[in-house]
Write an enzyme that holds these catalytic residues in place. Sequence first.
Site, short mmCIF file in Angstrom:
data_model
loop_
_atom_site.label_atom_id
_atom_site.label_comp_id
_atom_site.label_asym_id
_atom_site.label_seq_id
_atom_site.Cartn_x
_atom_site.Cartn_y
_atom_site.Cartn_z
N SER A 560 23.40 8.88 20.52
CA SER A 560 22.35 8.40 21.68
C SER A 560 21.81 9.37 22.38
CB SER A 560 23.01 7.18 22.50
OG SER A 560 21.65 6.32 23.41
N ASP A 646 17.05 -0.77 16.47
CA ASP A 646 17.48 -0.33 17.67
C ASP A 646 16.23 -0.39 18.68
OD1 ASP A 646 18.36 1.17 19.89
OD2 ASP A 646 19.26 2.81 18.59
N HIS A 681 21.38 -0.75 18.11
CA HIS A 681 21.71 0.54 18.56
C HIS A 681 23.09 0.71 18.45
CE1 HIS A 681 21.14 4.09 21.54
NE2 HIS A 681 22.18 3.51 22.08
#
Length: 710
Positions: A560, A646, A681
């Site tokens: 991320s 995501d 995600h």
Amino acid sequence: MSVDPAVSTPPIAKKVPHQRSHHGDTFVDEYEWLRDKDDPEVIAYLEAENAYTDAQTANLQPLREKIFDEIKSRTQETDLSVPIRIGEFWYYSRSFEGKQYGVSCRCPVTDPDDWTPPELAVGVDIVGEQVLLDSNELAEGHDFFSLGAFSVSHDGSLLAYSVDTVGDERYTLRFKDLGTGELLADEIPETAPGATWAVDHTHLFYQTVDDAWRPDTVWRHKLGTSKGDDVKVFYEPDERYWVGIGSTRSEKYLLIWVGSKITSEGWMLESADPEGEFRVILPRREGVEYNVEHAVVGGEDRFLIMHNDVVDGVKAENFVLADAPVDDPSNMTLLIPHRDDVRLEEVDAFENHLVLSYRREALTRLAIWPIVDGRYGEHTELDFDLELFSVGLSSNPEWSQPTLRLGLTSFITPAKVLDYDLATGATVLRKQQPVLGDFDANNYEQHRDWAVAADGTRIPISVVVRKGVERPAPTLLYGYGSYEASMDPAFSVARLSLLDRGMVFAVAHVRGGGEMGRLWYENGKTLTKKNTFTDFVSCAQHLVDSGATTPERLVADGGSAGGLLMGAVANLAPELFAGIMANVPFVDPLTSILDPSLPLTVIEWDEWGNPLADKDVYEYMKSYSPYENVAAKDYPAILAITSLNDTRVLYVEPAKWVARLRATKTGDAPLLLKTEMSAGHGGVSGRYEKWKEAAFEYSWLLVTSGAEQE
């Protein structure tokens, strides 16, 4: 576009020039066309990349299977959690061998005065056990499953829960009668994950999100009515702010929280009056954050207020703690002053005591603070005989209870569930995470190391290794460094497969994280963001210079915002690493932050700056953006992993990054892109699927670093 899995030639994305102009600068983006996931050609390209990755990693299959089997063999698949008492029941979860997801259960409290949780054992029947929710049944027929809300009403009669079966973090909220086991007719789609009951167990509050996936609205639902009758009780129009709702542990107040990255505001309502109007606690002021907890001191309702406002002319960067009457929150009395070396993080209030959570010397701390004779007593810090550890309150839902449930772990300590006796100060171990096989914590060691950044700042590095490993050793250096998130020591069963093959695991606690206090974060965001990247490079260089590893044996990992770190480091110091793994990486930050229509962009301006409005921010972000700064140089081996659904870091970022790297980089180091086609995600769902993913990643890391593979 397609590729034969047996073919070793990587797919090459076509180039479609797309101009992006801001502040007099024009950037030609040749891969922006990959953003349209409804375009069959985009899906074909992602599938071609997957096929190429499968072909290039086919030789790792035996190692992947071995690591998966190791994780599985070390895990007690059929297990139970330590029960938590809420009202008249003990609540706990079960896992079963062969099942992907947990099962939530409860059993009745037999003696109201006994706070010793029942000892549950596998294969032993539990008197009065009731299954509240079996996530395996809910997940049946779905490639992805995520449980959002799980909230039992205060009288224990109803369960509100929500489910996402796509991965886009949009949940459907449902209600279950725990007396009959039947689902109620009420059903609310498109919600955010949480749910909060009023004390009347008739009204429930939930949130919805806007088009940018920002929770912006709180609704009140009355059981037995339709969604169309739900009442909007709060709406936040400012796109920088995120909205949440919860209640105090005392259950007396419902609290709505509105927060940006740098400003917060709370609203309150007595839970016994769910159809009343929320009122503001302290009006928001730019740059001031606060949170409140309800305490009763000397028979008076008080709010404990932790804030970072100015105190005695000085900004309380690391926060202070004050208290004030509930009916006049601005009338504060300072309880704990500001300290440069201690970051206050949270205060939890119970009937007769408080618990302080804070951070000192890059480690979490807990202190117990009794309320005696109507006033605050002296607080006592809990001591743990470990060089590195993480400690925190576990679930303690009851306002009045004689024990505190704690959680303790380290890199070499499987997670412990502890009960702290408030009267005696004794700590009882209720359970330690079981690790099957021949695991012995004494075979491993952990320690703190320090690197020195270019500006002289000392950067902490946490290190764990199996004893006896000779240096230089294959090393995995992990980093994150954003949002004031701290990468605290934690045990991992899966990681043993790396450690037992002689790999060292290290965490670079770079600026932008929160390990060393608020200024540690402030000096790694917006126009100081590059400190995050150069700190990581300094940590890697330190490990090499100290003889701990070599560039040929060093691999980096981040996900991320940590994936942004990986992309930046790949451009800054490719020669320091044999490989870089980037999970759901934020590698095209400027394109995303320039587009307010994208999910969560406006909220992010406080973290990264606003390049739309500020030329300096634009130029600064462009100078470090991994995508813009791909160059004709030899990069290390790169594995990028993303998910099609995501909503936080769109798949298009790593897809574009890999496409540009393929067309630009020199050298023959492998470059791989793996896209989960039905996940969000957090990647794949289900524990066995997550173990398979870990085995895939670990096998790549081991081979890339030259570690043992047996």
